[in-house]
Every structure is written in C-alpha cells, then in structure tokens.
Design an enzyme around this catalytic site. Structure first.
Site, mmCIF file in Angstrom:
data_model
loop_
_atom_site.group_PDB
_atom_site.id
_atom_site.type_symbol
_atom_site.label_atom_id
_atom_site.label_comp_id
_atom_site.label_asym_id
_atom_site.label_seq_id
_atom_site.Cartn_x
_atom_site.Cartn_y
_atom_site.Cartn_z
ATOM 1 N N ASP A 116 0.855 -1.183 0.000
ATOM 2 C CA ASP A 116 0.000 0.000 0.000
ATOM 3 C C ASP A 116 0.890 1.232 0.000
ATOM 4 O O ASP A 116 1.868 1.293 0.741
ATOM 5 C CB ASP A 116 -0.929 0.011 1.228
ATOM 6 C CG ASP A 116 -2.123 0.934 1.029
ATOM 7 O OD1 ASP A 116 -1.909 2.139 0.761
ATOM 8 O OD2 ASP A 116 -3.263 0.463 1.150
ATOM 9 N N CYS A 190 -9.467 -11.966 -15.558
ATOM 10 C CA CYS A 190 -8.447 -11.162 -14.876
ATOM 11 C C CYS A 190 -8.982 -9.743 -14.702
ATOM 12 O O CYS A 190 -10.124 -9.432 -15.045
ATOM 13 C CB CYS A 190 -7.147 -11.151 -15.688
ATOM 14 S SG CYS A 190 -7.232 -10.146 -17.201
ATOM 15 N N CYS A 193 -10.042 -8.346 -18.054
ATOM 16 C CA CYS A 193 -11.157 -9.005 -18.744
ATOM 17 C C CYS A 193 -12.475 -8.283 -18.486
ATOM 18 O O CYS A 193 -13.304 -8.122 -19.384
ATOM 19 C CB CYS A 193 -11.277 -10.453 -18.295
ATOM 20 S SG CYS A 193 -9.994 -11.554 -18.934
ATOM 21 N N CYS A 214 -15.944 12.730 -0.104
ATOM 22 C CA CYS A 214 -15.292 11.428 0.078
ATOM 23 C C CYS A 214 -16.338 10.332 -0.012
ATOM 24 O O CYS A 214 -17.545 10.579 0.112
ATOM 25 C CB CYS A 214 -14.560 11.366 1.431
ATOM 26 S SG CYS A 214 -15.665 11.396 2.855
ATOM 27 N N CYS A 267 -9.567 -10.261 -24.346
ATOM 28 C CA CYS A 267 -8.954 -9.457 -23.287
ATOM 29 C C CYS A 267 -7.808 -8.606 -23.858
ATOM 30 O O CYS A 267 -7.068 -9.049 -24.747
ATOM 31 C CB CYS A 267 -8.431 -10.362 -22.178
ATOM 32 S SG CYS A 267 -7.647 -9.484 -20.800
ATOM 33 N N CYS A 272 -2.783 -12.518 -20.341
ATOM 34 C CA CYS A 272 -4.018 -13.244 -20.033
ATOM 35 C C CYS A 272 -4.419 -14.142 -21.197
ATOM 36 O O CYS A 272 -4.809 -15.300 -21.009
ATOM 37 C CB CYS A 272 -5.146 -12.259 -19.694
ATOM 38 S SG CYS A 272 -6.747 -13.038 -19.387
#
Length: 380
Positions: A116, A190, A193, A214, A267, A272
C-alpha cells in the site's frame, strides 16, 4: 528489559552505599529516578508472546492454535498445519485489506506480503484495524507493527508477487455492498477481462477526488467482505468446501449473488490471452487427473465401509438417516426411564389414547356428587 533495569537499580543502590562523599548521593538519586520511570514504561508496553515452532492440537489456554487445529481433529481440514507453507499477498491495506490481513495472521498463515502506498490518517479511524497513535505511519509499517504483536510466527513483508492466483474484493462507494472474486490465470477473468467502469473509461482516478467530498465507509460492510474474502482464501489454500468464483454482498437486502467469471477471449492483456491458451491445452490432462482422483476417493470410501469418522466416540453419538425409523438403544424403549424413576405426567402416546367408558362414567358420578354437596352447603 525489566530484569536489566532491576539489575541497574541494584547496582545504583550498591554504588550509593559505597560512596563516602554525600554530595554525590544526589546524582545517584537522579539516576535511580530515571531508571524507575523507564521500568514503569517497560511494564506498560504490551508483552509479545514467544514464537511457536510447531502447531499443536493440545487443548490448553496457553496454546494459540488449539481452536484452529480443532478443524483437523473434526475432519474439516486434512492438515491445518499446511497453512504455514503458504504466502498471501494483500494489495491495499484499507478497510477490507487490513481486516483480511489481521484474519490471515490470526489463522497462522506462513507469510503475508503487504502492499500500500498510502499513510494512516485520522479519517481511517472508523476502520477496524488502525489506531490513532499510528497516524502518519505508512499503512504497511502500521500493519506490520500491529500484526507482529498479534502473531509473531507470521513472516510479514511489504512487496508484490506476480503471476499468482488472486482473491480480489471491493466495497461500493455508498458502503452498503461489496464482492469477492477468485482470479486464476487463464481459468477465470483477470482485472483487464472485466474492468470497473472507471478503469474501462480511461478516466484518471485522481481527477475524481474533490475537496470536501469522500466515499462512505462502514466497518460492518468491510468486516463482512473481509470475512468472506479470508474464508474463501482458506478454502482455496487448504482444499476444503466450495471456493466461490464470485460472491456479491448487498447489505440492504442481505442478498449474496454468486456467479462464474470466465476469461474474456478478447482481453486486452496479452499475458491473459496466453494463459487462456495454456489452460485450454492442459484441459484433457486436468480432466483425467480429476477423474482419477474421484475414482480413488470412491474406492477408498468403499474400502472404509461403515467405519466411523471418530473412533474415540466418547458420547456414543450416531448419525441416522431422516427416513429411517428411530431404533431403540440396548433393546429398550426410547421412552423408558431408568429403574427407580416414574413419570409425573402421562406420555404422549397414553395421552392420545381414548379413555375407557367405565372411567368416563366414574368421572360423571364424581361431578354429580360434588354438585349435591355444594347445594347442601348453600341450603344450610
């Protein structure tokens, strides 16, 4: 640390007694006061438990894994200790990711990889994980600090792994719905996709943030989604139950839709498309292995016969088919009482039996006799 501070206090006391010059005692007293304060601070710091080398099923209060290993003892999971062999990456330590990371840590996952870019803010305090004293820390550092105290056996790292099976999740901006999704390269859709609308439209997400505006956030919704996410992850890793390919959650209607997300043959992600081809080519061998496994399990079940799941059946518990009539135990009626005990009320069978005519006539005579006695009392 407390032991070392105590030894330091003892040394200072001995030094004070050995000094003949009283003018030096004040300096010793100041040092003793500082050591006393450090001792008080050391006692206020949470004590972290020592690491556990092997998971044990021993049922004692000091065993942090006894209730988890009970899943193995009950036959739900074949080998729960295998969970230490797995690594799970949590991308996004937000309302769902932080709770999911905590649940995985409490379940004893082997290695947790956290990612993060954001920092902890006071606006995050409505979540279930972060604390006010962690404001300003990166979310990954704050998570490592908290999770290390919960379970020091888990290896915590901040990084990202590619080309792996993923469990994706999300919560809506109004905080009343969410979903979890299993992503297996080549087998399921994925991220490219079936991308979210914002991603598919190509809008820069940074332009969507406005001052004073927010998204809503409910710890209840995030807790439910995180629980579903980790439960699905445990089933996938340990091989028990049904792993949901996609599971939605609508908190307003308590609705849990489920579906299968197939990969998109068109895709936009080249990797993928390549993985889809590899998955199709490997399908015959995969189906043959699945069939062989089913046949082996059927043969093992037939060989086992009527062997009970638990040999040490302390309470003599047995499972019967709902369609089968109840069997009496040890040749006695199921309503039979031990010797020396009698029933205060009649049994259900006796209550349903019609009374004999003689008993009915006797009851009528008793009522007539009672009426005559009442009339005699009133006349007197």
């Amino acid at each position: 640390m407390e032991v070392e501070l105590k030894e330091m206090l003892d040394d200072l006391l001995s030094l004070r007694q050995s000094l003949s010059d009283p003018s030096l005692h004040a300096s010793i007293d100041k040092l003793q006061l500082r050591v006393d304060r450090l001792t008080h601070l050391a006692k206020s710091v949470p004590v972290r438990r020592s690491k556990v080398k092997d998971m044990s099923a021993e049922v004692v209060d000091s065993n942090p894994y006894s209730r988890l290993m009970a899943l193995q003892r009950m036959g739900i999971v074949e080998n729960y200790e295998r969970i230490r062999e797995f690594s799970v990456a949590v991308v996004g330590i937000g309302g769902v990711g932080s709770v999911a990371a905590e649940m995985l840590t409490r379940c004893g996952i082997g290695r947790l990889l956290l990612y993060d870019y954001d920092k902890v803010e006071l606006a995050n305090m409505n979540r279930l994980f972060f604390r006010p004293d962690q404001v300003g820390m990166t979310k990954t550092d704050a998570a490592v600090q908290t999770l290390s105290d919960i379970n020091p056996d888990v290896v915590l790292e901040a990084c990202n792994e590619l080309n792996q099976a993923w469990m994706e999740s999300g919560v809506s901006e109004d905080a009343v719905s969410g979903h979890i999704q299993l992503l297996i390269p080549g087998e399921t859709a994925c991220f490219a996709c079936a991308p979210p609308l914002v991603v598919a439209s190509g809008v820069d997400e940074r332009t969507l943030k406005r001052e004073g505006v927010c998204a809503a956030s409910l710890p209840t919704t995030m807790g439910v989604v995180a629980g579903l996410l980790v439960q699905n992850t445990l089933k996938f890793l340990l091989g028990f139950g049904h792993v949901s390919p996609y599971l939605g959650y609508n908190s307003l209607k308590d609705f849990f839709p489920t579906m299968t997300m197939k990969p998109n043959p068109q895709c936009s992600n080249a990797a993928c498309l390549e993985q889809q081809k590899e998955y199709i080519l490997a399908k015959p061998a995969r189906d043959a292995a699945a069939k062989a496994k089913m046949e082996a399990e059927a043969a093992a079940a037939a060989a086992a016969g009527d062997m009970p799941l638990h040999v040490d059946n302390e309470w003599n518990i047995s499972i019967v088919d709902d369609n089968e009539p109840a069997k009496s135990i040890c040749g006695t009626s199921s309503d039979a009482l031990p010797e020396g005990l009698t029933r205060e009320l009649p049994s259900a069978d006796e209550f349903q039996k019609p009374q004999a005519s003689g008993a009915t006539d006797s009851a009528i005579d008793d009522l007539e006799d009672l009426r005559r006695q009442l009339e005699a009392l009133n006349a007197a």
